[in-house]
Design a protein around this motif. Sequence first.
Motif, PDB file in Angstrom:
ATOM      1  N   VAL A  10      57.593 -53.194  -7.299  1.00 11.96           N
ATOM      2  CA  VAL A  10      59.010 -52.841  -7.361  1.00 11.96           C
ATOM      3  C   VAL A  10      59.666 -53.044  -5.997  1.00 11.96           C
ATOM      4  O   VAL A  10      60.783 -53.564  -5.894  1.00 11.96           O
ATOM      5  N   LEU A  11      58.982 -52.648  -4.934  1.00 12.51           N
ATOM      6  CA  LEU A  11      59.536 -52.862  -3.594  1.00 12.51           C
ATOM      7  C   LEU A  11      59.737 -54.352  -3.336  1.00 12.51           C
ATOM      8  O   LEU A  11      60.752 -54.768  -2.771  1.00 12.51           O
ATOM      9  N   HIS A  12      58.787 -55.157  -3.778  1.00  9.78           N
ATOM     10  CA  HIS A  12      58.864 -56.617  -3.651  1.00  9.78           C
ATOM     11  C   HIS A  12      60.108 -57.137  -4.378  1.00  9.78           C
ATOM     12  O   HIS A  12      60.893 -57.912  -3.816  1.00  9.78           O
ATOM     13  N   VAL A  13      60.304 -56.695  -5.626  1.00  9.53           N
ATOM     14  CA  VAL A  13      61.463 -57.118  -6.414  1.00  9.53           C
ATOM     15  C   VAL A  13      62.762 -56.717  -5.712  1.00  9.53           C
ATOM     16  O   VAL A  13      63.702 -57.517  -5.596  1.00  9.53           O
ATOM     17  N   LEU A  44      63.060 -52.289 -13.801  1.00 15.35           N
ATOM     18  CA  LEU A  44      64.399 -52.084 -13.260  1.00 15.35           C
ATOM     19  C   LEU A  44      65.220 -51.118 -14.099  1.00 15.35           C
ATOM     20  O   LEU A  44      66.155 -50.492 -13.579  1.00 15.35           O
ATOM     21  N   GLY A  45      64.855 -50.950 -15.372  1.00 11.87           N
ATOM     22  CA  GLY A  45      65.547 -49.966 -16.209  1.00 11.87           C
ATOM     23  C   GLY A  45      65.428 -48.559 -15.632  1.00 11.87           C
ATOM     24  O   GLY A  45      66.407 -47.812 -15.573  1.00 11.87           O
ATOM     25  N   GLY A  46      64.225 -48.211 -15.164  1.00 15.34           N
ATOM     26  CA  GLY A  46      64.021 -46.899 -14.548  1.00 15.34           C
ATOM     27  C   GLY A  46      64.800 -46.759 -13.251  1.00 15.34           C
ATOM     28  O   GLY A  46      65.351 -45.694 -12.954  1.00 15.34           O
ATOM     29  N   LEU A  47      64.885 -47.839 -12.493  1.00 19.60           N
ATOM     30  CA  LEU A  47      65.645 -47.800 -11.245  1.00 19.60           C
ATOM     31  C   LEU A  47      67.145 -47.735 -11.515  1.00 19.60           C
ATOM     32  O   LEU A  47      67.893 -47.123 -10.761  1.00 19.60           O
ATOM     33  N   ARG A  48      67.577 -48.362 -12.613  1.00 17.78           N
ATOM     34  CA  ARG A  48      68.995 -48.273 -13.001  1.00 17.78           C
ATOM     35  C   ARG A  48      69.334 -46.834 -13.376  1.00 17.78           C
ATOM     36  O   ARG A  48      70.360 -46.299 -12.956  1.00 17.78           O
ATOM     37  N   ASP A  49      68.446 -46.197 -14.147  1.00 17.93           N
ATOM     38  CA  ASP A  49      68.678 -44.807 -14.545  1.00 17.93           C
ATOM     39  C   ASP A  49      68.776 -43.891 -13.332  1.00 17.93           C
ATOM     40  O   ASP A  49      69.495 -42.891 -13.349  1.00 17.93           O
ATOM     41  N   VAL A  77      61.956 -44.693  -4.632  1.00 15.83           N
ATOM     42  CA  VAL A  77      61.501 -45.701  -5.593  1.00 15.83           C
ATOM     43  C   VAL A  77      60.272 -45.185  -6.335  1.00 15.83           C
ATOM     44  O   VAL A  77      60.170 -45.313  -7.560  1.00 15.83           O
ATOM     45  N   TYR A  78      59.341 -44.575  -5.607  1.00 10.92           N
ATOM     46  CA  TYR A  78      58.137 -44.006  -6.214  1.00 10.92           C
ATOM     47  C   TYR A  78      58.521 -42.984  -7.292  1.00 10.92           C
ATOM     48  O   TYR A  78      57.997 -43.011  -8.408  1.00 10.92           O
ATOM     49  N   ASP A  79      59.454 -42.110  -6.978  1.00  7.65           N
ATOM     50  CA  ASP A  79      59.901 -41.112  -7.952  1.00  7.65           C
ATOM     51  C   ASP A  79      60.552 -41.788  -9.163  1.00  7.65           C
ATOM     52  O   ASP A  79      60.324 -41.392 -10.302  1.00  7.65           O
ATOM     53  N   ALA A  80      61.368 -42.828  -8.908  1.00  4.75           N
ATOM     54  CA  ALA A  80      62.104 -43.505  -9.982  1.00  4.75           C
ATOM     55  C   ALA A  80      61.189 -44.257 -10.946  1.00  4.75           C
ATOM     56  O   ALA A  80      61.541 -44.443 -12.109  1.00  4.75           O
ATOM     57  N   LEU A 118      50.695 -36.290   2.558  1.00  2.00           N
ATOM     58  CA  LEU A 118      50.856 -37.210   3.680  1.00  2.00           C
ATOM     59  C   LEU A 118      51.455 -38.536   3.216  1.00  2.00           C
ATOM     60  O   LEU A 118      52.395 -39.063   3.833  1.00  2.00           O
ATOM     61  N   LEU A 119      50.934 -39.080   2.116  1.00  2.00           N
ATOM     62  CA  LEU A 119      51.472 -40.331   1.579  1.00  2.00           C
ATOM     63  C   LEU A 119      52.950 -40.195   1.208  1.00  2.00           C
ATOM     64  O   LEU A 119      53.767 -41.043   1.553  1.00  2.00           O
ATOM     65  N   LEU A 120      53.286 -39.125   0.507  1.00  4.00           N
ATOM     66  CA  LEU A 120      54.671 -38.936   0.076  1.00  4.00           C
ATOM     67  C   LEU A 120      55.599 -38.755   1.276  1.00  4.00           C
ATOM     68  O   LEU A 120      56.725 -39.258   1.270  1.00  4.00           O
ATOM     69  N   ASP A 121      55.135 -38.049   2.309  1.00  2.00           N
ATOM     70  CA  ASP A 121      55.933 -37.907   3.528  1.00  2.00           C
ATOM     71  C   ASP A 121      56.163 -39.267   4.181  1.00  2.00           C
ATOM     72  O   ASP A 121      57.267 -39.563   4.649  1.00  2.00           O
TER      73      ASP A 121
END
Length: 152
Positions: A10-13, A44-49, A77-80, A118-121
């Motif tokens: 997703v980050l790549h896109v 991208l549907g999830g990111l649109r939402d 983005v991870y959350d989305a 740590l990762l999420l931070d």
Amino acid sequence: MNRDSRLSGVLHVLLHMAEHQTPMTSEQLARAMQTNPVVIRRILGGLRDAGFVHSEKGHGGGWTIARDLSAITMRDVYDAIGRPGLMAMGNRSEAPGCLVEQAVNAALDPAFRDAEGLLLDRFAGVTLAQLSADFHARMAERSHLAQEHSHG
């Protein structure tokens, strides 16, 4: 071991989209990602939402980023995308009857929580603008090296 590469993809896109001044179709993005347009639309549907991307139907339509890159973090983005599992490791059983396994879980659980935290931070501390700047620096370096080789 299967790795979940959705966040990376997703980050790549999103970075490909950021490089285009015009909307990109699911087909264009699918070619760039070597995947199916349906996969792109689902992602991208999830990111649109979540309000990070916008889509327009019809001629000249496609996907665009809806916010400034500096306002979107990797954590956003991870959350989305539904918070895919970060750790490939886990407990054998979440509610074991065995006292040995309870002791093992008691030792592993805080370590797993700490690692995920740590990762999420770290994700929260990196914006898409930073990723884009890194990409542009790499492009400039590659161009500089290519010029050096052609003049040598």
